[in-house]
Design a protein around this motif. Sequence first.
Motif, short mmCIF file in Angstrom:
data_model
loop_
_atom_site.label_atom_id
_atom_site.label_comp_id
_atom_site.label_asym_id
_atom_site.label_seq_id
_atom_site.Cartn_x
_atom_site.Cartn_y
_atom_site.Cartn_z
N UNK A 198 106.77 62.78 83.03
CA UNK A 198 108.37 62.65 83.00
C UNK A 198 108.60 61.66 81.85
N UNK A 199 109.70 62.05 80.99
CA UNK A 199 110.24 61.34 79.98
C UNK A 199 111.70 61.11 80.15
N UNK A 200 112.24 60.24 79.27
CA UNK A 200 113.67 60.28 79.20
C UNK A 200 114.14 60.46 77.79
N UNK A 248 101.92 56.90 72.72
CA UNK A 248 102.31 55.68 71.94
C UNK A 248 103.56 55.94 71.07
N UNK A 249 103.62 57.29 70.50
CA UNK A 249 104.62 57.72 69.73
C UNK A 249 106.22 57.88 70.57
N UNK A 250 105.84 58.25 71.83
CA UNK A 250 107.01 58.50 72.53
C UNK A 250 107.53 57.10 73.20
N UNK A 251 106.65 56.21 73.46
CA UNK A 251 106.91 54.78 73.62
C UNK A 251 107.65 54.43 75.01
N UNK A 252 108.66 53.98 74.85
CA UNK A 252 109.28 53.63 76.07
C UNK A 252 110.32 54.70 76.64
N UNK A 253 110.36 55.80 76.19
CA UNK A 253 110.79 56.92 76.93
C UNK A 253 110.07 57.49 77.97
N UNK A 254 108.67 57.11 78.14
CA UNK A 254 107.71 57.55 78.96
C UNK A 254 108.13 57.11 80.51
N UNK A 255 108.58 57.71 81.39
CA UNK A 255 108.91 57.25 82.74
C UNK A 255 107.55 57.46 83.61
N UNK A 256 106.87 58.47 83.35
CA UNK A 256 105.70 58.51 84.26
C UNK A 256 104.76 59.42 83.19
N UNK A 257 103.54 59.02 82.92
CA UNK A 257 102.79 59.82 81.94
C UNK A 257 102.16 60.91 82.66
N UNK A 258 102.20 60.89 83.88
CA UNK A 258 101.64 62.03 84.67
C UNK A 258 100.33 61.99 84.55
N UNK A 259 99.64 63.34 85.22
CA UNK A 259 98.24 63.53 85.06
C UNK A 259 97.87 65.13 84.94
N UNK A 299 109.89 72.50 79.09
CA UNK A 299 110.63 71.22 79.29
C UNK A 299 111.80 71.68 79.99
N UNK A 300 111.89 70.57 80.93
CA UNK A 300 113.30 70.96 81.86
C UNK A 300 113.90 69.73 82.17
N UNK A 301 115.08 69.81 82.20
CA UNK A 301 115.98 68.44 82.62
C UNK A 301 115.97 68.36 84.32
N UNK A 302 115.44 67.17 84.72
CA UNK A 302 115.59 66.92 85.94
C UNK A 302 116.74 66.73 86.61
N UNK A 303 117.51 67.18 87.56
CA UNK A 303 118.65 66.89 88.02
C UNK A 303 118.58 66.20 89.46
#
Length: 106
Positions: A70-72, A32-43, A98-102
């Motif tokens: 996965x976040x933005x 909830x704190x990350x909000x709309x930055x979550x692309x895929x909450x994962x598992x 933490x790693x950037x996805x290219x």
Amino acid sequence: MAFFIFAYHGGESQETPEQIEAEIARWQKWFDGIGDNIIDPGNPVGVPKTVSVSGVTDDGGANPLSGYTIIQAEDMNAAVAMAKNCPIVGDGSGTVEVAEIHEMPT
């Protein structure tokens, strides 16, 4: 904005329904704190296998993957700031890689 993967290592297994419910609530509060930055909450993930030129091992190595999200974020610093509040970091039971996805051209 760039996309980042949070690869979780460690964490504690919850066994009772009450423990599982409390753990889900901790993660949901963080999401909830990350909000709309979550692309895929994962598992969470099961016990991994590691495949290499010398064969397959069943343990996932010294620090096996336990889940992902996965976040933005604007940049790596912003992504790392989000990861610092992860429940497994706060309780000391695990780490977040933490790693950037290219994106590859199609």
